[in-house]
Write an enzyme that holds these catalytic residues in place. Structure first.
Site, mmCIF file in Angstrom:
data_model
loop_
_atom_site.group_PDB
_atom_site.id
_atom_site.type_symbol
_atom_site.label_atom_id
_atom_site.label_comp_id
_atom_site.label_asym_id
_atom_site.label_seq_id
_atom_site.Cartn_x
_atom_site.Cartn_y
_atom_site.Cartn_z
ATOM 1 C CG ASN A 34 -0.121 0.335 2.681
ATOM 2 O OD1 ASN A 34 0.506 0.114 2.393
ATOM 3 N ND2 ASN A 34 -1.074 -0.178 3.729
ATOM 4 C CG ASN A 49 -0.179 -1.647 9.351
ATOM 5 O OD1 ASN A 49 -0.801 -0.885 8.398
ATOM 6 N ND2 ASN A 49 1.164 -2.131 8.914
ATOM 7 C CB THR A 81 11.191 -8.647 15.838
ATOM 8 O OG1 THR A 81 12.631 -8.034 16.334
ATOM 9 C CG2 THR A 81 10.012 -8.381 16.606
ATOM 10 C CB SER A 86 8.897 -0.730 21.012
ATOM 11 O OG SER A 86 9.141 -1.560 20.434
ATOM 12 C CE1 TYR A 96 8.220 -4.355 14.261
ATOM 13 C CE2 TYR A 96 10.150 -4.051 15.787
ATOM 14 C CZ TYR A 96 9.141 -4.478 14.304
ATOM 15 O OH TYR A 96 10.218 -6.195 14.127
ATOM 16 C CG HIS A 97 10.731 -5.135 19.581
ATOM 17 N ND1 HIS A 97 11.098 -3.479 19.784
ATOM 18 C CD2 HIS A 97 10.896 -5.709 19.129
ATOM 19 C CE1 HIS A 97 11.954 -3.586 18.602
ATOM 20 N NE2 HIS A 97 11.859 -5.047 18.840
ATOM 21 C CE LYS A 130 7.164 -7.583 12.939
ATOM 22 N NZ LYS A 130 6.836 -7.574 11.524
ATOM 23 C CB VAL A 189 18.271 -5.234 8.486
ATOM 24 C CG1 VAL A 189 19.498 -5.537 6.988
ATOM 25 C CG2 VAL A 189 17.862 -6.724 8.539
ATOM 26 C CG ASN A 205 22.378 0.971 7.835
ATOM 27 O OD1 ASN A 205 23.575 -0.107 7.619
ATOM 28 N ND2 ASN A 205 21.399 0.453 7.305
HETATM 29 N N1 USQ Z 1 20.049 2.852 19.773
HETATM 30 C C1 USQ Z 1 21.246 3.513 19.844
HETATM 31 N N2 USQ Z 1 21.863 5.008 19.084
HETATM 32 C C2 USQ Z 1 21.014 4.864 17.769
HETATM 33 C C3 USQ Z 1 19.525 4.055 17.774
HETATM 34 C C4 USQ Z 1 19.679 3.159 18.990
HETATM 35 O O1 USQ Z 1 22.147 3.553 20.594
HETATM 36 O O2 USQ Z 1 20.944 6.028 17.189
HETATM 37 C C5 USQ Z 1 20.033 1.718 20.901
HETATM 38 C C6 USQ Z 1 18.994 1.978 21.173
HETATM 39 O O3 USQ Z 1 18.609 2.162 22.252
HETATM 40 C C7 USQ Z 1 18.493 0.243 20.640
HETATM 41 C C8 USQ Z 1 19.723 -0.278 20.108
HETATM 42 O O4 USQ Z 1 20.576 0.617 19.753
HETATM 43 O O5 USQ Z 1 19.493 -0.581 22.067
HETATM 44 C C9 USQ Z 1 18.647 -0.721 18.718
HETATM 45 O O6 USQ Z 1 17.961 -0.129 18.171
HETATM 46 P P1 USQ Z 1 17.307 -0.205 16.794
HETATM 47 O O7 USQ Z 1 16.731 1.315 16.444
HETATM 48 O O8 USQ Z 1 19.111 -0.071 15.800
HETATM 49 O O9 USQ Z 1 16.592 -1.091 16.635
HETATM 50 P P2 USQ Z 1 15.016 -1.439 16.961
HETATM 51 O O10 USQ Z 1 14.105 -0.270 17.637
HETATM 52 O O11 USQ Z 1 15.031 -3.038 18.338
HETATM 53 O O12 USQ Z 1 14.572 -2.508 16.203
HETATM 54 C C10 USQ Z 1 15.214 -2.570 15.048
HETATM 55 C C11 USQ Z 1 14.065 -2.394 13.668
HETATM 56 C C12 USQ Z 1 13.044 -3.661 13.365
HETATM 57 C C13 USQ Z 1 13.643 -4.888 13.802
HETATM 58 C C14 USQ Z 1 14.540 -5.192 14.798
HETATM 59 C C15 USQ Z 1 15.202 -6.588 14.988
HETATM 60 O O13 USQ Z 1 13.133 -1.115 13.131
HETATM 61 O O14 USQ Z 1 12.236 -3.604 12.935
HETATM 62 O O15 USQ Z 1 12.262 -6.035 14.233
HETATM 63 O O16 USQ Z 1 15.515 -3.944 14.687
HETATM 64 S S1 USQ Z 1 15.922 -6.519 16.758
HETATM 65 O O17 USQ Z 1 15.691 -5.330 17.697
HETATM 66 O O18 USQ Z 1 16.390 -7.925 17.323
HETATM 67 O O19 USQ Z 1 14.674 -6.704 17.710
#
Ligand code: USQ
Length: 406
Positions: free
Chosen positions: A32, A119, A145, A187, A189-190, A193, A219, A248
């Site tokens: 969409n 959604n 996730t 969160s 979002y999580h 899932k 990723v 990233n």
């Molecule tokens: N973080 C920082 N600085 C930043 C951004 C994030 O220290 O500028 C920290 C966050 O506080 C967190 C960690 O890095 O502790 C990961 O944050 P993230 O934004 O890279 O990842 P997250 O919010 O967990 O979500 C991302 C994807 C989501 C996926 C998930 C996988 O957006 O779609 O499901 O990663 S996982 O984290 O393994 O659950």
């Protein structure tokens, strides 16, 4: 195979569509375009200039002779059209990426919470419901996730989905059972899932749907072999405080001379995977479906774990960037260990791409090339998990926070 890719215009959906098309499958993208609308809502754009989905598909056809079809469809909002489409096209497999995927976006306001829940949950349920109604035996592969497990440190490896437990009966015997690993979302979002997991469990048992759930880590990277084939096939790259993911973000911050935005002490350990491996894992999962009546197949789709502050140090040592330890807008453990099992994909032949400087600097090069498109005001993460945290997160014009938490 005829494959429907729901959410095939997004960050993982697009390179997956190209990869599976290249492998000779008939690809239909159903989307969409909500990710593009959210960019408009937030006033940000992908770092990389991405074309419309129709233009992307035109270029793919011109480059390879292969066709990817696009169908504009709202999975969560238009159940009847979804059911009609599935009944008419009868795909062999359906890959489901069509969900709002950013934790910070899901925590922005009550409206964003409502949107993410309605959604994401409706998208998954509509799909399961329509698969049953149309009676097609498509293998459903869903992108979940690692965050369903939470990131707590208990000194044990996180298994792939199921936890063997012993339950004491009334007679004092112990019976063994495999249960879904206790859900512990961090969160909204999580949380969606985690709800998906229950929907899958029910439909696999009740209707014998064949379902694979991929618990993916964070990723990193942007290119895959296929997105490199032409400048207009380039993947999107998010750097903003809502959609940009941590590694990233650090790479783009390094490229534009912004301090690396570590939340808190940076002691958070998370699971990571390169975009090329993500696409490969989806292909492996497609080739290894569960049988009808089998429980949901769950894979941990990650290749390595890292602590946020170690990633920041690595990027800083490569690029000479400063590191800024900022008050954390999220409610999460300051420090955690994380050990994760991923034996299934390794057993199927995944040869992981690990974090190494060559690839990291490649991303910095992409970031430098498109740095003129960055809006520095969009770099700080401003979505706070609670009202208290929101009050403690304030910024100067350069996006640096002024006050410390607590
Ligand atoms: N973080 C920082 N600085 C930043 C951004 C994030 O220290 O500028 C920290 C966050 O506080 C967190 C960690 O890095 O502790 C990961 O944050 P993230 O934004 O890279 O990842 P997250 O919010 O967990 O979500 C991302 C994807 C989501 C996926 C998930 C996988 O957006 O779609 O499901 O990663 S996982 O984290 O393994 O659950």
């Amino acid at each position: 195979m005829k494959i429907a890719i729901l959410g095939g215009d997004g960050f993982v959906g697009w390179p997956t569509s190209l990869h599976l098309s290249q492998a000779g499958h008939e690809i239909h993208i159903l989307d969409n375009l909500s990710r593009r609308w959210i960019d408009t809502e937030l006033g940000v754009q992908s770092l990389t200039p991405i074309d419309s989905i129709q233009e992307r598909n035109r270029i793919w056809h011109a480059e390879t002779g292969r066709r990817i079809r696009f169908h504009l469809l709202d999975l969560a909002g238009d159940y009847e059209r979804l059911k009609g489409w599935l009944g008419e096209h009868r795909p062999d497999a359906v890959i489901h990426f069509a969900q709002q995927r950013a934790a910070p976006y899901s925590m922005k306001s009550d409206r964003h919470k409502n949107y993410t829940v309605s959604n994401n949950v409706n998208a998954t349920h509509n799909l399961l419901n329509a698969l049953v109604e149309t009676g097609i035996d498509a293998h459903l592969v869903h992108l979940g996730t690692m965050g369903v497990y939470g990131y707590s440190t208990i000194g044990a490896a996180i298994p792939e989905g199921y936890l063997p437990v012993g339950i004491e009966t009334l007679d004092g015997e112990t019976v063994s059972q495999d249960i879904l690993y206790p859900a512990n979302p961090g969160s909204i979002y999580h949380m969606t899932k985690c709800l998906d997991q229950l929907l899958f469990q029910f439909y696999a048992r009740n209707d014998q749907l064949r379902i694979t759930d991929l618990h993916q880590g964070i990723v990193w990277g942007t290119h895959t072999r296929e997105t490199r084939a032409h400048p207009q096939l380039i993947n999107r790259f998010d750097y903003d405080g809502d959609y940009g993911t941590v590694l990233n973000r650090f790479l783009i911050q390094a490229a534009i001379g912004h301090p690396l935005t570590v939340h808190g002490t940076g002691g958070q350990t998370r699971a990571f995977i390169h975009i090329q491996d993500s696409v490969r894992c989806i292909e492996l999962a497609l080739a290894n479906p569960p049988a009808a009546g089998e429980r949901v197949k769950i894979f941990n789709q990650m290749t390595e774990t890292h602590r946020v502050r170690d990633l920041a140090s690595l990027v800083a040592s490569m690029t000479g960037s400063e590191i800024a330890c900022l008050p954390n807008p999220r409610k999460e453990a300051h420090e955690n260990e994380l050990v994760v099992k991923n034996d299934q994909f390794l057993g199927l032949g995944l040869d992981p791409i690990t974090l190494e400087e060559g690839l990291l600097s490649e991303v910095v090069d992409v970031a430098k090339k498109f740095a003129y498109r960055v809006d520095r005001a969009r770099v700080p993460a401003v979505s706070a998990w609670t009202r208290d945290l929101a009050q403690k997160v304030e910024h100067d014009p350069e996006g640096r926070r002024l006050r410390k938490v607590g």
